[in-house]
Write a protein that holds these residues in place. Sequence first.
Motif, PDB file in Angstrom:
ATOM      1  N   MET A   1      31.918  26.520  38.028  1.00  0.00           N
ATOM      2  CA  MET A   1      31.540  27.030  39.350  1.00  0.00           C
ATOM      3  C   MET A   1      30.026  27.157  39.416  1.00  0.00           C
ATOM      4  N   GLN A   2      29.406  26.488  40.404  1.00  0.00           N
ATOM      5  CA  GLN A   2      27.961  26.513  40.570  1.00  0.00           C
ATOM      6  C   GLN A   2      27.539  27.757  41.360  1.00  0.00           C
ATOM      7  N   ILE A   3      26.567  28.513  40.839  1.00  0.00           N
ATOM      8  CA  ILE A   3      25.999  29.676  41.523  1.00  0.00           C
ATOM      9  C   ILE A   3      24.485  29.522  41.478  1.00  0.00           C
ATOM     10  N   GLY A   4      23.902  29.008  42.559  1.00  0.00           N
ATOM     11  CA  GLY A   4      22.468  28.743  42.560  1.00  0.00           C
ATOM     12  C   GLY A   4      22.119  27.710  41.512  1.00  0.00           C
ATOM     13  N   CYS A   5      21.181  28.066  40.616  1.00  0.00           N
ATOM     14  CA  CYS A   5      20.794  27.156  39.538  1.00  0.00           C
ATOM     15  C   CYS A   5      21.650  27.369  38.296  1.00  0.00           C
ATOM     16  N   CYS A   6      22.658  28.237  38.396  1.00  0.00           N
ATOM     17  CA  CYS A   6      23.488  28.586  37.247  1.00  0.00           C
ATOM     18  C   CYS A   6      24.892  27.997  37.362  1.00  0.00           C
ATOM     19  N   TRP A   7      25.507  27.823  36.200  1.00  0.00           N
ATOM     20  CA  TRP A   7      26.882  27.358  36.124  1.00  0.00           C
ATOM     21  C   TRP A   7      27.726  28.440  35.460  1.00  0.00           C
ATOM     22  N   PHE A   8      28.803  28.858  36.160  1.00  0.00           N
ATOM     23  CA  PHE A   8      29.702  29.876  35.633  1.00  0.00           C
ATOM     24  C   PHE A   8      30.805  29.180  34.853  1.00  0.00           C
ATOM     25  N   ASP A   9      30.731  29.268  33.527  1.00  0.00           N
ATOM     26  CA  ASP A   9      31.712  28.656  32.635  1.00  0.00           C
ATOM     27  C   ASP A   9      32.807  29.691  32.360  1.00  0.00           C
ATOM     28  N   ARG A  10      33.905  29.594  33.104  1.00  0.00           N
ATOM     29  CA  ARG A  10      34.978  30.578  32.972  1.00  0.00           C
ATOM     30  C   ARG A  10      35.664  30.508  31.608  1.00  0.00           C
ATOM     31  N   GLN A  11      35.857  29.294  31.123  1.00  0.00           N
ATOM     32  CA  GLN A  11      36.602  29.119  29.885  1.00  0.00           C
ATOM     33  C   GLN A  11      35.893  29.793  28.706  1.00  0.00           C
ATOM     34  N   ASN A  12      34.574  29.618  28.626  1.00  0.00           N
ATOM     35  CA  ASN A  12      33.805  30.201  27.526  1.00  0.00           C
ATOM     36  C   ASN A  12      33.148  31.529  27.890  1.00  0.00           C
ATOM     37  N   LYS A  13      33.407  32.007  29.127  1.00  0.00           N
ATOM     38  CA  LYS A  13      32.862  33.276  29.610  1.00  0.00           C
ATOM     39  C   LYS A  13      31.339  33.317  29.452  1.00  0.00           C
ATOM     40  N   GLN A  14      30.684  32.343  30.086  1.00  0.00           N
ATOM     41  CA  GLN A  14      29.225  32.255  30.023  1.00  0.00           C
ATOM     42  C   GLN A  14      28.649  31.971  31.402  1.00  0.00           C
ATOM     43  N   TRP A  32      34.542  40.275  34.297  1.00  0.00           N
ATOM     44  CA  TRP A  32      35.450  40.764  35.348  1.00  0.00           C
ATOM     45  C   TRP A  32      34.720  40.832  36.695  1.00  0.00           C
ATOM     46  N   VAL A  33      33.510  41.413  36.715  1.00  0.00           N
ATOM     47  CA  VAL A  33      32.756  41.559  37.964  1.00  0.00           C
ATOM     48  C   VAL A  33      32.441  40.191  38.570  1.00  0.00           C
ATOM     49  N   LEU A  34      31.936  39.265  37.745  1.00  0.00           N
ATOM     50  CA  LEU A  34      31.564  37.949  38.262  1.00  0.00           C
ATOM     51  C   LEU A  34      32.792  37.151  38.702  1.00  0.00           C
ATOM     52  N   GLU A  35      33.884  37.301  37.971  1.00  0.00           N
ATOM     53  CA  GLU A  35      35.119  36.594  38.331  1.00  0.00           C
ATOM     54  C   GLU A  35      35.629  37.038  39.705  1.00  0.00           C
ATOM     55  N   GLN A  36      35.583  38.356  39.966  1.00  0.00           N
ATOM     56  CA  GLN A  36      36.031  38.869  41.265  1.00  0.00           C
ATOM     57  C   GLN A  36      35.130  38.376  42.396  1.00  0.00           C
ATOM     58  N   LEU A  37      33.831  38.319  42.151  1.00  0.00           N
ATOM     59  CA  LEU A  37      32.894  37.852  43.177  1.00  0.00           C
ATOM     60  C   LEU A  37      33.105  36.366  43.472  1.00  0.00           C
ATOM     61  N   VAL A  38      33.364  35.585  42.433  1.00  0.00           N
ATOM     62  CA  VAL A  38      33.585  34.151  42.614  1.00  0.00           C
ATOM     63  C   VAL A  38      34.899  33.893  43.350  1.00  0.00           C
ATOM     64  N   LEU A  39      35.939  34.652  42.998  1.00  0.00           N
ATOM     65  CA  LEU A  39      37.245  34.465  43.638  1.00  0.00           C
ATOM     66  C   LEU A  39      37.202  34.798  45.130  1.00  0.00           C
ATOM     67  N   HIS A  40      36.282  35.693  45.513  1.00  0.00           N
ATOM     68  CA  HIS A  40      36.175  36.119  46.920  1.00  0.00           C
ATOM     69  C   HIS A  40      34.796  35.773  47.472  1.00  0.00           C
ATOM     70  N   ARG A  41      34.302  34.607  47.114  1.00  0.00           N
ATOM     71  CA  ARG A  41      32.950  34.198  47.521  1.00  0.00           C
ATOM     72  C   ARG A  41      32.829  34.170  49.048  1.00  0.00           C
ATOM     73  N   GLY A  42      31.739  34.749  49.552  1.00  0.00           N
ATOM     74  CA  GLY A  42      31.520  34.816  50.985  1.00  0.00           C
ATOM     75  C   GLY A  42      32.138  36.045  51.621  1.00  0.00           C
ATOM     76  N   GLN A  43      32.817  36.888  50.819  1.00  0.00           N
ATOM     77  CA  GLN A  43      33.451  38.100  51.323  1.00  0.00           C
ATOM     78  C   GLN A  43      32.895  39.309  50.578  1.00  0.00           C
ATOM     79  N   VAL A  44      32.922  40.468  51.226  1.00  0.00           N
ATOM     80  CA  VAL A  44      32.504  41.704  50.574  1.00  0.00           C
ATOM     81  C   VAL A  44      33.636  42.178  49.669  1.00  0.00           C
ATOM     82  N   VAL A  45      33.344  42.290  48.378  1.00  0.00           N
ATOM     83  CA  VAL A  45      34.329  42.777  47.413  1.00  0.00           C
ATOM     84  C   VAL A  45      34.076  44.271  47.215  1.00  0.00           C
TER      85      VAL A  45
END
Length: 241
Positions: A1-14, A32-45
Amino acid sequence: MQIGCCWFDRQNKQLIDQSKDISWPLNDQEYWVLEQLVLHRGQVVSIHQLKLPSMHRTTMIKIVDSFIHFLGKEHASLLEYIPDQGVILYKNATSQPSSLMMSPLGPMSYSQYLIVMLLVIAGCVYAYSGLSTTSHIKADYSEQILSKQGGLTQLLVYAADDEQDKLNEKIDFIVKHIKSCDAIIWQSITLALSSDKLSFSLVMKQQTDASWLYHNVKLSRAYLDQKWLSAEWLKEVHICD
């Protein structure tokens, strides 16, 4: 999952900054925090949803602030903490004007820019000259409050009350309840009482690495003996975490 200039590697948790070729191994709370934000991207969590059962609100805010810092200035606007609501991860960073010489009607000429700067400087000088004669308003009551988690909060009270003993008795009662909080995220809490003591305002401040967080509460009572302070109320208005 791309977040700006960063890549969220879920499998390796990086979280990997591809531009700098550096990675951030995420612990369970951060993941946990980043996973919830990614799952609900564009919404207020909501804050409740972002917190694990064992996680304090302060910890969650620090994690979000660390993500903002890791994203860097160019992409920091992808994440936003909204007091009393939660956190939102935007799909795209908000863009800013690329030049100070831009205006809603088009670019300013050099002479126009100089005039604007002179007016700004003149305004600052005028404002400073008016403020320099203003004396510092000393709080009627000041105390350092240590929470159960070891956090230190400065309480400042402003009240038009000639009877200092009565004022101290009221404030001691408030301080006693605030000290019972498990955690307080605020660095300072300012309490201003009205002259009739039927209403007051609370202004809370907390500085993070990115910015200042503010929260304001105003309470009005029908009569002086009306009960209002409780552990539940302190949590409801977000004084206690």
